[in-house]
Design a protein around this motif. Structure first.
Motif, PDB file in Angstrom:
ATOM      1  N   ASP A  41       0.885  -1.229  -0.122  1.00 57.66           N
ATOM      2  CA  ASP A  41       0.099  -0.003  -0.076  1.00 57.66           C
ATOM      3  C   ASP A  41       0.791   1.488   0.042  1.00 57.66           C
ATOM      4  O   ASP A  41       1.337   1.663   0.995  1.00 57.66           O
ATOM      5  CB  ASP A  41      -0.879  -0.114   1.242  1.00 57.66           C
ATOM      6  CG  ASP A  41      -1.907   1.182   1.165  1.00 57.66           C
ATOM      7  OD1 ASP A  41      -2.168   1.800   0.064  1.00 57.66           O
ATOM      8  OD2 ASP A  41      -2.598   1.412   2.196  1.00 57.66           O
ATOM      9  N   ASP A  42       1.057   1.570  -1.163  1.00 61.14           N
ATOM     10  CA  ASP A  42       2.125   2.809  -1.435  1.00 61.14           C
ATOM     11  C   ASP A  42       1.093   4.149  -1.790  1.00 61.14           C
ATOM     12  O   ASP A  42      -0.065   4.082  -2.218  1.00 61.14           O
ATOM     13  CB  ASP A  42       2.934   2.704  -2.522  1.00 61.14           C
ATOM     14  CG  ASP A  42       4.052   1.788  -2.245  1.00 61.14           C
ATOM     15  OD1 ASP A  42       4.412   1.525  -0.895  1.00 61.14           O
ATOM     16  OD2 ASP A  42       4.380   1.097  -3.362  1.00 61.14           O
ATOM     17  N   THR A  43       1.801   5.306  -1.485  1.00 65.48           N
ATOM     18  CA  THR A  43       0.958   6.530  -1.604  1.00 65.48           C
ATOM     19  C   THR A  43       0.561   6.738  -2.910  1.00 65.48           C
ATOM     20  O   THR A  43      -0.596   7.142  -3.652  1.00 65.48           O
ATOM     21  CB  THR A  43       1.660   7.733  -1.103  1.00 65.48           C
ATOM     22  OG1 THR A  43       2.279   7.589   0.199  1.00 65.48           O
ATOM     23  CG2 THR A  43       1.059   9.062  -1.508  1.00 65.48           C
ATOM     24  N   PHE A  44       1.535   6.232  -4.113  1.00 63.76           N
ATOM     25  CA  PHE A  44       1.254   6.604  -5.608  1.00 63.76           C
ATOM     26  C   PHE A  44       0.871   5.384  -6.374  1.00 63.76           C
ATOM     27  O   PHE A  44      -0.010   5.630  -7.556  1.00 63.76           O
ATOM     28  CB  PHE A  44       2.481   7.379  -6.056  1.00 63.76           C
ATOM     29  CG  PHE A  44       2.758   8.798  -5.194  1.00 63.76           C
ATOM     30  CD1 PHE A  44       1.991   9.794  -5.614  1.00 63.76           C
ATOM     31  CD2 PHE A  44       4.020   8.957  -4.531  1.00 63.76           C
ATOM     32  CE1 PHE A  44       2.174  11.004  -5.216  1.00 63.76           C
ATOM     33  CE2 PHE A  44       4.111  10.324  -4.002  1.00 63.76           C
ATOM     34  CZ  PHE A  44       3.254  11.250  -4.444  1.00 63.76           C
ATOM     35  N   SER A  45       1.447   4.487  -5.732  1.00 60.28           N
ATOM     36  CA  SER A  45       1.082   3.138  -6.724  1.00 60.28           C
ATOM     37  C   SER A  45       1.284   1.929  -5.935  1.00 60.28           C
ATOM     38  O   SER A  45       2.416   1.891  -5.000  1.00 60.28           O
ATOM     39  CB  SER A  45       1.865   2.944  -7.995  1.00 60.28           C
ATOM     40  OG  SER A  45       3.356   2.578  -7.747  1.00 60.28           O
ATOM     41  N   ASP A  46       0.319   0.835  -6.015  1.00 62.10           N
ATOM     42  CA  ASP A  46       0.346  -0.300  -5.260  1.00 62.10           C
ATOM     43  C   ASP A  46       1.069  -1.368  -6.076  1.00 62.10           C
ATOM     44  O   ASP A  46       0.455  -1.511  -7.191  1.00 62.10           O
ATOM     45  CB  ASP A  46      -0.977  -0.663  -4.605  1.00 62.10           C
ATOM     46  CG  ASP A  46      -1.581   0.372  -3.891  1.00 62.10           C
ATOM     47  OD1 ASP A  46      -0.926   1.206  -3.147  1.00 62.10           O
ATOM     48  OD2 ASP A  46      -2.992   0.211  -3.527  1.00 62.10           O
ATOM     49  N   ASP A  47       2.152  -2.108  -5.328  1.00 63.40           N
ATOM     50  CA  ASP A  47       2.765  -2.882  -6.332  1.00 63.40           C
ATOM     51  C   ASP A  47       2.401  -4.299  -5.813  1.00 63.40           C
ATOM     52  O   ASP A  47       2.077  -4.657  -4.660  1.00 63.40           O
ATOM     53  CB  ASP A  47       4.305  -3.024  -6.190  1.00 63.40           C
ATOM     54  CG  ASP A  47       4.744  -1.394  -6.589  1.00 63.40           C
ATOM     55  OD1 ASP A  47       4.156  -0.972  -7.465  1.00 63.40           O
ATOM     56  OD2 ASP A  47       5.644  -1.026  -5.707  1.00 63.40           O
ATOM     57  N   ARG A  48       2.190  -5.315  -6.655  1.00 60.18           N
ATOM     58  CA  ARG A  48       1.808  -6.599  -6.477  1.00 60.18           C
ATOM     59  C   ARG A  48       3.042  -7.308  -5.793  1.00 60.18           C
ATOM     60  O   ARG A  48       4.189  -7.191  -6.458  1.00 60.18           O
ATOM     61  CB  ARG A  48       1.354  -7.616  -7.498  1.00 60.18           C
ATOM     62  CG  ARG A  48       0.696  -8.758  -7.116  1.00 60.18           C
ATOM     63  CD  ARG A  48       0.546  -9.854  -8.242  1.00 60.18           C
ATOM     64  NE  ARG A  48      -0.014  -9.001  -9.628  1.00 60.18           N
ATOM     65  CZ  ARG A  48      -0.828  -9.841 -10.294  1.00 60.18           C
ATOM     66  NH1 ARG A  48      -1.098 -11.003 -10.341  1.00 60.18           N
ATOM     67  NH2 ARG A  48      -1.172  -9.072 -11.495  1.00 60.18           N
ATOM     68  N   ILE A  49       2.838  -8.078  -4.645  1.00 59.95           N
ATOM     69  CA  ILE A  49       3.999  -8.615  -4.205  1.00 59.95           C
ATOM     70  C   ILE A  49       3.813 -10.140  -4.019  1.00 59.95           C
ATOM     71  O   ILE A  49       4.671 -10.844  -3.600  1.00 59.95           O
ATOM     72  CB  ILE A  49       4.477  -7.991  -2.921  1.00 59.95           C
ATOM     73  CG1 ILE A  49       3.000  -8.142  -1.963  1.00 59.95           C
ATOM     74  CG2 ILE A  49       4.794  -6.638  -2.921  1.00 59.95           C
ATOM     75  CD1 ILE A  49       3.493  -7.663  -0.309  1.00 59.95           C
ATOM     76  N   GLY A  50       2.626 -10.577  -4.446  1.00 54.05           N
ATOM     77  CA  GLY A  50       2.514 -12.050  -4.354  1.00 54.05           C
ATOM     78  C   GLY A  50       1.078 -12.523  -4.792  1.00 54.05           C
ATOM     79  O   GLY A  50       0.144 -11.478  -4.848  1.00 54.05           O
TER      80      GLY A  50
END
Length: 66
Positions: A41-50
């Motif tokens: 959960d990032d401020t600018f973009s959420d990255d898939r981690i799994g």
């Protein structure tokens, strides 16, 4: 399941070992697979981690198999 999506709360402060206690109920009774995706959960973009997929037919046949 199917087209139904649900989201857990964000686990704050979990570090490398986050844990969740959220519970979900799905309305689909004929879905055979459950797909789970985990994002940070990032401020600018959420990255898939799994991600992962659970075969529900096998799970309901033997839910306690490890």
């Amino acid at each position: 399941m199917g087209n139904e999506k649900q989201r857990s709360r964000t686990c704050s402060g979990g570090g490398k070992n986050p844990s969740w206690t959220d519970t979900f109920q799905f309305n689909s009774t004929n879905a055979s697979m459950l797909k789970v995706e985990v994002f940070d959960d990032d401020t600018f973009s959420d990255d898939r981690i799994g991600d992962g997929t659970l075969n529900l037919a096998k799970f309901f046949t033997n839910p306690y198999r490890t």
